[in-house]
Motif scaffolding. Structure first.
Motif, PDB file in Angstrom:
ATOM      1  N   UNK A 273      17.972  -1.353  -4.212  1.00 43.67           N
ATOM      2  CA  UNK A 273      16.961  -0.706  -3.235  1.00 43.67           C
ATOM      3  C   UNK A 273      16.223  -0.940  -4.029  1.00 43.67           C
ATOM      4  N   UNK A 274      15.353  -0.815  -2.627  1.00 43.46           N
ATOM      5  CA  UNK A 274      13.551  -2.065  -1.834  1.00 43.46           C
ATOM      6  C   UNK A 274      13.378  -0.473  -1.477  1.00 43.46           C
ATOM      7  N   UNK A 275      11.998   0.317  -2.837  1.00 42.37           N
ATOM      8  CA  UNK A 275      11.227   0.920  -2.530  1.00 42.37           C
ATOM      9  C   UNK A 275       9.875   0.489  -1.882  1.00 42.37           C
ATOM     10  N   UNK A 276       9.068   1.064  -0.788  1.00 41.56           N
ATOM     11  CA  UNK A 276       8.213   1.063  -0.416  1.00 41.56           C
ATOM     12  C   UNK A 276       7.229   0.232  -1.187  1.00 41.56           C
ATOM     13  N   UNK A 277       7.668  -1.421  -1.148  1.00 43.10           N
ATOM     14  CA  UNK A 277       7.402  -2.555  -1.884  1.00 43.10           C
ATOM     15  C   UNK A 277       6.180  -2.866  -0.652  1.00 43.10           C
ATOM     16  N   UNK A 278       4.784  -3.004  -1.162  1.00 45.02           N
ATOM     17  CA  UNK A 278       3.875  -3.675  -0.482  1.00 45.02           C
ATOM     18  C   UNK A 278       2.879  -4.977  -1.406  1.00 45.02           C
ATOM     19  N   UNK A 279       3.172  -5.571  -1.021  1.00 47.66           N
ATOM     20  CA  UNK A 279       2.261  -6.952  -1.454  1.00 47.66           C
ATOM     21  C   UNK A 279       1.081  -7.894  -1.038  1.00 47.66           C
ATOM     22  N   UNK A 280       0.075  -7.618  -1.552  1.00 44.38           N
ATOM     23  CA  UNK A 280      -1.096  -8.517  -0.338  1.00 44.38           C
ATOM     24  C   UNK A 280      -1.652  -9.985  -1.647  1.00 44.38           C
ATOM     25  N   UNK A 281      -2.173 -10.990  -0.895  1.00 44.92           N
ATOM     26  CA  UNK A 281      -2.790 -11.544  -1.105  1.00 44.92           C
ATOM     27  C   UNK A 281      -3.997 -11.869  -0.648  1.00 44.92           C
ATOM     28  N   UNK A 282      -5.293 -11.897  -1.738  1.00 47.35           N
ATOM     29  CA  UNK A 282      -6.727 -12.287  -1.433  1.00 47.35           C
ATOM     30  C   UNK A 282      -7.126 -11.217  -0.967  1.00 47.35           C
ATOM     31  N   UNK A 283      -6.436  -9.764  -0.687  1.00 50.09           N
ATOM     32  CA  UNK A 283      -6.925  -8.528  -0.239  1.00 50.09           C
ATOM     33  C   UNK A 283      -6.242  -7.788   1.385  1.00 50.09           C
ATOM     34  N   UNK A 284      -5.223  -9.683   1.957  1.00 51.28           N
ATOM     35  CA  UNK A 284      -4.552  -9.207   3.420  1.00 51.28           C
ATOM     36  C   UNK A 284      -3.808  -9.182   2.946  1.00 51.28           C
ATOM     37  N   UNK A 285      -2.827  -7.806   3.899  1.00 49.40           N
ATOM     38  CA  UNK A 285      -1.300  -7.844   3.208  1.00 49.40           C
ATOM     39  C   UNK A 285      -0.312  -9.040   4.061  1.00 49.40           C
ATOM     40  N   UNK A 286       0.849  -8.848   2.709  1.00 47.53           N
ATOM     41  CA  UNK A 286       1.572  -9.815   3.450  1.00 47.53           C
ATOM     42  C   UNK A 286       3.024  -8.856   3.755  1.00 47.53           C
ATOM     43  N   UNK A 287       3.110  -7.864   3.054  1.00 45.02           N
ATOM     44  CA  UNK A 287       4.853  -7.362   3.280  1.00 45.02           C
ATOM     45  C   UNK A 287       4.119  -5.946   3.116  1.00 45.02           C
ATOM     46  N   UNK A 288       4.109  -4.383   3.628  1.00 47.38           N
ATOM     47  CA  UNK A 288       3.418  -3.386   3.483  1.00 47.38           C
ATOM     48  C   UNK A 288       4.649  -2.422   3.771  1.00 47.38           C
ATOM     49  N   UNK A 289       4.719  -1.217   2.837  1.00 44.12           N
ATOM     50  CA  UNK A 289       5.713  -0.474   2.883  1.00 44.12           C
ATOM     51  C   UNK A 289       6.839  -0.955   3.310  1.00 44.12           C
ATOM     52  N   UNK A 290       7.478  -1.086   2.450  1.00 46.28           N
ATOM     53  CA  UNK A 290       8.931  -2.089   2.908  1.00 46.28           C
ATOM     54  C   UNK A 290       9.981  -1.579   1.461  1.00 46.28           C
TER      55      UNK A 290
END
Length: 504
Positions: A273-290
């Motif tokens: 179960x993936x819950x509200x995952x977010x990832x950013x690189x150098x401040x640039x969002x790559x994954x938002x609230x997945x």
């Protein structure tokens, strides 16, 4: 094609031999002004060699003969290199598969497009104005800024547009496009195909080389199907696609059209179960609230364009990328393995395939005495002859390498396979065999799979559930049959329209 139009490209009984062996044998074709003719076939069919003979770019070891070979009214048989230079660009131009390689990395886009104008004295007026006009013709956004950029600063689709603008610069009567959309996302591919169609409609003769009947369906007027250096079928695109006569043609078409898997209750409990995952690189969002679940024994497809965040999300599942926020909860202990998009780059080129599999088995805790037998068993499981264990990755075909990469992933006896574009570089029938292999392995091993792809037809063939990503966000998710039959989000509808996936 109108009967009274003189062909721009005219070839009769073209034969190409390399070291005495025929690789193209008896090919005849014509392309009229305003017409797009496609040559379709798999790697090794001879389609690109045919196209390159029309540009004087056949390999040095090749001997090229023909009863007739005219481009723009000029007999090009026997031309020396100086003669070919006067023809290339001015009468016939090439749009290659990989624009990043075809464009000079040290030249700005504007200089690249200006070069054929200087070479063939076609600049007319201000050179910069002519370059900008060419960029506008290929619908390049913000051309004033693009002329100052280098190829690596452009996306794949924009690089391909720049390459087409360069090819059109000297006003050739014929354009040869050799697999120009293979590496592009579905929506970008559709735009490039639409651009090529516009160029043909404006009067240019277009010869389109491809292994993809779906692309041919969107672009071409007529199609030639090549196999082992010969044309096995030809005709109007609609006729060939609707009523193919040759078994090979039927095989190619079937490999590009899949019905989405029917929705059902396949699959058991939730594996992750993936819950509200977010990832950013150098401040640039790559994954938002997945947020999503992965179900036992099913395949989850993740689709989207380049930069949508799908590979980053896969890396989060693999545990090689930690989320900035959110969480992943695994239901029990699960072994997760990865199958890379480019197996040639994933294998150590100095090692044999067998040695790579030995190392994977050792990492999985298999006793040394059992490894040789297990290597043979793994290769057999993915439909490879155990004797191939002695070969290096470069000595295998693309399909063989991908199956070897799957075998290496299976060496650790995983519960979950994460596959990132595992069939994107394969010919249709080879791709079909790999997809069938994955389906069999999933059934036999009760594997759970996460399948990342930009190809919705492939996802239709393999996935039970699908996530559609745009700009790092999941914009739609659900059973693949339901999402593809009744897409709710505009971006999903755009992807489906661009890919030509048949809806149930």
């Amino acid at each position: 094609m109108s009967e009274n139009r003189v062909p721009v490209i005219e070839v009769e009984s073209l034969r190409i031999t390399i070291d005495g062996a025929a690789v193209v044998d008896g090919v005849s074709l014509t392309v009229a002004p305003g017409e797009c003719v496609a040559i379709v076939g798999e790697s090794g069919a001879g389609k690109s060699l045919t196209a390159r003979a029309l540009l004087g770019l056949a390999p040095r070891r090749a001997a090229v003969t023909a009863d007739a070979m005219r481009v723009g009214g000029t007999d090009v048989r026997g031309l020396d290199e100086r003669g070919w230079r006067s023809v290339r660009g001015a009468r016939v131009a090439l749009v290659a598969q990989d624009a990043l390689v075809a464009l000079d990395p040290l030249q700005r886009i504007g200089s690249e497009i200006a070069e054929p104008l200087r070479l063939h004295a076609r600049a007319g007026g201000a050179l910069r104005d002519r370059v900008l006009a060419l960029l506008r013709r290929v619908w390049m956004p913000d051309p004033e800024r693009r002329v100052r950029q280098y190829p690596h600063e452009l996306s794949g689709g924009l690089r391909q547009r720049a390459l087409i603008a360069s090819a059109l610069a000297a006003g050739p009567a014929a354009l040869i496009a050799d697999e120009p959309t293979t590496a592009l996302d579905a929506t970008v591919q559709a735009k490039i195909l639409g651009l090529l169609r516009e160029i043909a409609d404006a009067g240019t003769a277009v010869l389109f080389i491809s292994h993809d009947f779906a692309a041919v369906r969107l672009l071409a007027d007529r199609v030639l199907v090549m196999r082992d250096g010969e044309i096995v079928e030809e005709g109007a695109v609609a006729e060939v696609l609707e009523d193919p006569q040759h078994p090979y043609t039927r095989q190619l078409i079937a490999a590009t059209l899949h019905e989405p898997r029917e929705a059902g209750d396949a699959g058991g409990e939730t594996v992750a179960s993936v819950e509200r995952v977010s990832v950013a690189f150098a401040g640039v969002p790559a994954v938002v609230d997945a947020s999503f679940d992965v179900r036992q024994g099913t395949t989850l497809g993740i689709v989207g364009e380049s930069g949508s965040g799908k590979t980053t999300l896969a890396r989060v599942l693999l545990g090689v990328q930690a989320p900035d926020t959110g969480s992943i909860r695994w239901n029990g202990t699960h072994r997760v393995q990865f199958v890379h998009q480019n197996p040639l780059g994933a294998f150590d080129p100095r090692w044999s395939v067998g040695r790579s599999l030995h190392e994977a088995l050792a990492a999985g805790g298999v006793p040394r005495a059992e490894r040789r037998e297990r290597v043979s068993a793994l290769l057999g499981e993915v439909d490879l002859d155990p004797s191939l264990a002695r070969r290096r990755p470069s000595e295998l075909s693309g399909g063989q390498r991908q199956r070897a990469a799957i075998a290496r992933a299976l060496a650790a006896n995983p519960d979950v396979l994460v596959l990132d574009e595992p069939v994107s570089a394969l010919d249709p029938s080879v791709r079909e065999r790999v997809l069938r292999l994955l389906h069999r392995l999933q059934r036999e091993r009760r594997l759970t799979m996460v399948f990342v792809s930009h190809d919705l037809d492939v996802v239709a063939a393999v996935a039970d559930d699908v996530l559609v990503m745009q700009g790092g966000r999941i914009v739609e998710q659900g059973a693949v049959a339901e999402v593809f039959a009744a897409p709710q989000h505009p971006f999903t509808r755009e992807l489906l329209a661009a890919s030509g996936v048949r809806r149930p």
